[in-house]
Design a protein around this motif. Sequence first.
Motif, PDB file in Angstrom:
ATOM      1  N   THR A  12       0.862  -1.168   0.000  1.00 51.01           N
ATOM      2  CA  THR A  12       0.000   0.000   0.000  1.00 51.01           C
ATOM      3  C   THR A  12       0.904   1.225   0.000  1.00 51.01           C
ATOM      4  N   ASN A  13       0.359   2.357  -0.323  1.00 50.46           N
ATOM      5  CA  ASN A  13       1.146   3.578  -0.402  1.00 50.46           C
ATOM      6  C   ASN A  13       0.919   4.395   0.867  1.00 50.46           C
ATOM      7  N   ARG A  14       1.844   4.294   1.806  1.00 53.33           N
ATOM      8  CA  ARG A  14       1.687   5.015   3.069  1.00 53.33           C
ATOM      9  C   ARG A  14       1.836   6.521   2.902  1.00 53.33           C
ATOM     10  N   SER A  15       2.600   6.962   1.931  1.00 53.82           N
ATOM     11  CA  SER A  15       2.768   8.401   1.742  1.00 53.82           C
ATOM     12  C   SER A  15       1.485   9.056   1.233  1.00 53.82           C
ATOM     13  N   GLY A  16       0.580   8.267   0.661  1.00 56.88           N
ATOM     14  CA  GLY A  16      -0.702   8.798   0.222  1.00 56.88           C
ATOM     15  C   GLY A  16      -1.506   9.353   1.386  1.00 56.88           C
ATOM     16  N   TRP A  17      -1.422   8.687   2.544  1.00 54.35           N
ATOM     17  CA  TRP A  17      -2.098   9.201   3.736  1.00 54.35           C
ATOM     18  C   TRP A  17      -1.547  10.555   4.127  1.00 54.35           C
ATOM     19  N   TRP A  19      -0.192  12.821   2.118  1.00 55.05           N
ATOM     20  CA  TRP A  19      -0.671  13.839   1.169  1.00 55.05           C
ATOM     21  C   TRP A  19      -2.142  14.160   1.384  1.00 55.05           C
ATOM     22  N   ALA A  20      -2.966  13.147   1.620  1.00 56.18           N
ATOM     23  CA  ALA A  20      -4.389  13.390   1.863  1.00 56.18           C
ATOM     24  C   ALA A  20      -4.586  14.185   3.153  1.00 56.18           C
ATOM     25  N   ALA A  58      -6.983  10.225  -2.102  1.00 55.13           N
ATOM     26  CA  ALA A  58      -7.225   8.931  -1.471  1.00 55.13           C
ATOM     27  C   ALA A  58      -7.512   7.845  -2.507  1.00 55.13           C
ATOM     28  N   VAL A  62      -4.093   6.200  -1.899  1.00 55.68           N
ATOM     29  CA  VAL A  62      -4.270   5.478  -0.639  1.00 55.68           C
ATOM     30  C   VAL A  62      -4.936   4.122  -0.844  1.00 55.68           C
ATOM     31  N   ARG A  65      -4.046  -1.337  -3.424  1.00 52.33           N
ATOM     32  CA  ARG A  65      -3.258  -2.219  -2.560  1.00 52.33           C
ATOM     33  C   ARG A  65      -3.362  -3.659  -3.046  1.00 52.33           C
TER      34      ARG A  65
END
Length: 195
Positions: A12-17, A19-20, A58, A62, A65
């Motif tokens: 999963t893309n943790r950096s997306g959280w 940025w959101a 998101a 986010v 996955r």
Amino acid sequence: MSSSPSPMVITTNRSGWVWAGLCGVIGLIAAYDCFARGYVGLGLTVLVWTALVAAFVALVFVLPRLTVDAGGATVRNVLSSVRVPWGQLKDTRTTMFIELVPRSGEPVRVWAAPQSAMRRGRATLRNRAQLDVEVPEDRSPRVDFAASLLVERDRALAAGNNAQTGGPVTKTFLKREWGLFGALAVLALVSLLLV
């Protein structure tokens, strides 16, 4: 895997959280400033547009996955979710992304698993599969997730639960998520009338 009924998120893309969340915080601060200065319509518009941008971030960064459980692997990308039962998984391969190759049909690309992320050393499946990986002292191990997924498939098929590992490959479009995004987009356009 068969002892754990809950699905395990592999990539999963943790950096997306981040940025959101950052988008949401900046939007809330801007909306608060508008409300404090008496511009209620503008503040509501800023809130709606902030929600729209945060929802888009998101959806794109986010939610994609790769999840595995006792029955198979689920690939959730931006537009759709594809469930590949272990009995239908023919092969996996590594191109720019990990690809799951079902027995019938087109390969399913895992957008949340680019090779740059794979090299960071997430070892969830490697530890479960107990693969022998020699690690040089100055570098982290390189994990072959494609091979680890096949090991996990073989383990699940050896457990012999055909009710879970069998069945067809299913693809569902993310209607609810994109429907909510569309409703936010319409609301954002209507909110421009408040300005």
